[in-house]
Design a protein around this motif. Structure first.
Motif, PDB file in Angstrom:
ATOM      1  N   HIS A 100      -5.128   6.375  -2.278  1.00 44.14           N
ATOM      2  CA  HIS A 100      -4.548   5.248  -1.545  1.00 44.14           C
ATOM      3  C   HIS A 100      -4.352   4.110  -2.546  1.00 44.14           C
ATOM      4  O   HIS A 100      -5.318   3.519  -3.023  1.00 44.14           O
ATOM      5  CB  HIS A 100      -5.500   4.857  -0.407  1.00 44.14           C
ATOM      6  N   GLU A 127       0.839  -1.194   0.000  1.00 46.70           N
ATOM      7  CA  GLU A 127       0.000   0.000   0.000  1.00 46.70           C
ATOM      8  C   GLU A 127       0.875   1.246   0.000  1.00 46.70           C
ATOM      9  O   GLU A 127       1.886   1.302   0.706  1.00 46.70           O
ATOM     10  CB  GLU A 127      -0.917   0.024   1.220  1.00 46.70           C
ATOM     11  N   TYR A 142       0.367   5.419   0.452  1.00 47.01           N
ATOM     12  CA  TYR A 142      -0.584   6.447   0.865  1.00 47.01           C
ATOM     13  C   TYR A 142      -0.095   7.833   0.454  1.00 47.01           C
ATOM     14  O   TYR A 142       1.106   8.125   0.496  1.00 47.01           O
ATOM     15  CB  TYR A 142      -0.776   6.421   2.384  1.00 47.01           C
TER      16      TYR A 142
END
Length: 282
Positions: free
Chosen positions: A260, A251, A253
């Motif tokens: 995201h 992930e 951010y």
């Protein structure tokens, strides 16, 4: 004699009805988190697993450190939720986490007994390669040209993650990821994390994430991916595999934004790892 028999039976019945020993109830710690600041939890042993009640609660281990967890809220509308941290010494740390614009505490240290405000020693990851060697290989791989790609993420706000290659060397996996910004707005990096999760979780079940600490990354806080630009990123992690019912996720951010990026990998993708290219010195 009859009274003696009745007395014996009654005594036996009383003994039989006594309550059995039950596990002690573990009290919850109250925590406050914000979107604008990070709360840091330091444990006396390595963190083995983190269970979040809701995905809006962000949790990530500090790179290269096994017993420090960073948490914050993804949005300021996050409702109260649970957090459980499981440590290598068998400890279970249960929390009730609530949103606050200004959390009371930014750092909490736990001793071996679970008391607050005692600083335990920090445990560092053991790696087959030195930190300098991992950094050296990662910085060379950033410039590696490849036409392959293993997996693409969905587009989010004009952004996309592409896993181009995965290399294995001396027990370290090096993920070569391209970050594409097809939008007209730059993407400032907030943080990147990697974790393993079950493929299918219902809304009624909590989310069990097993963090995979990133030993080294070539992208850092507040780095910018300019509009209509592509940037190669290398993430170095200790070697691992996953079962068919699990997935490994990366992930990325955005700082002060809602883009995201989420790239999900199956076990078969990890098994496509290659040896380091011949032009990479190590």
């Amino acid at each position: 004699m009859a009274l003696a028999i009745i007395g014996s039976l009654f005594a036996g019945q009383v003994a039989f009805c006594q309550p059995v020993n039950t596990p002690a109830t573990i009290g919850n710690y109250n925590l406050e988190v914000s979107t604008n600041s990070t709360t840091v939890l330091v444990f006396p042993a390595a963190i083995k697993a983190v269970d979040r009640g809701k995905s809006l609660l962000l949790a990530k281990k500090v790179d290269g450190v096994d017993n420090v967890l960073k948490i914050k809220a993804a949005v300021d509308t996050m409702n109260a939720t649970s957090l459980h941290v499981f440590t290598a010494d068998g400890g279970i740390y249960p929390f009730i986490v609530r949103y606050s614009d200004v959390p009371i505490r930014s750092t909490i240290n736990f001793s071996e007994t679970g008391a607050v405000n005692k600083t335990p020693p920090v445990h560092f990851n053991d790696s087959p390669l030195t930190e300098a060697a991992i950094e050296n290989i990662s910085r060379q791989l950033v410039n590696q040209r490849t036409e392959r790609f293993i997996r693409r993420s969905k587009h989010v706000g004009g952004m996309q993650l592409i896993l181009q290659d995965c290399y294995l060397h001396n027990g370290i996996l090096f993920f070569l990821v391209k970050v594409k910004n097809g939008s007209g707005i730059p993407f400032p990096v907030h943080f990147v994390r990697g974790y393993v999760r079950d493929k299918h979780t219902s809304r009624r079940t909590s989310i069990m994430d097993v963090e995979k600490p990133i030993l080294y990354q070539t992208i850092n806080l507040e780095d910018r991916i300019n509009s209509h630009e592509s940037v190669n990123v290398v993430l170095a992690l200790s070697q691992f595999t996953i079962a068919d019912q699990k997935k490994f996720s990366i992930e990325l951010y955005e700082l002060n934004g809602d883009r995201h990026l989420f790239l999900s990998l199956k076990g078969k993708h990890l098994l496509k790892s290659l040896p380091l290219p011949g032009n990479i010195s190590h």
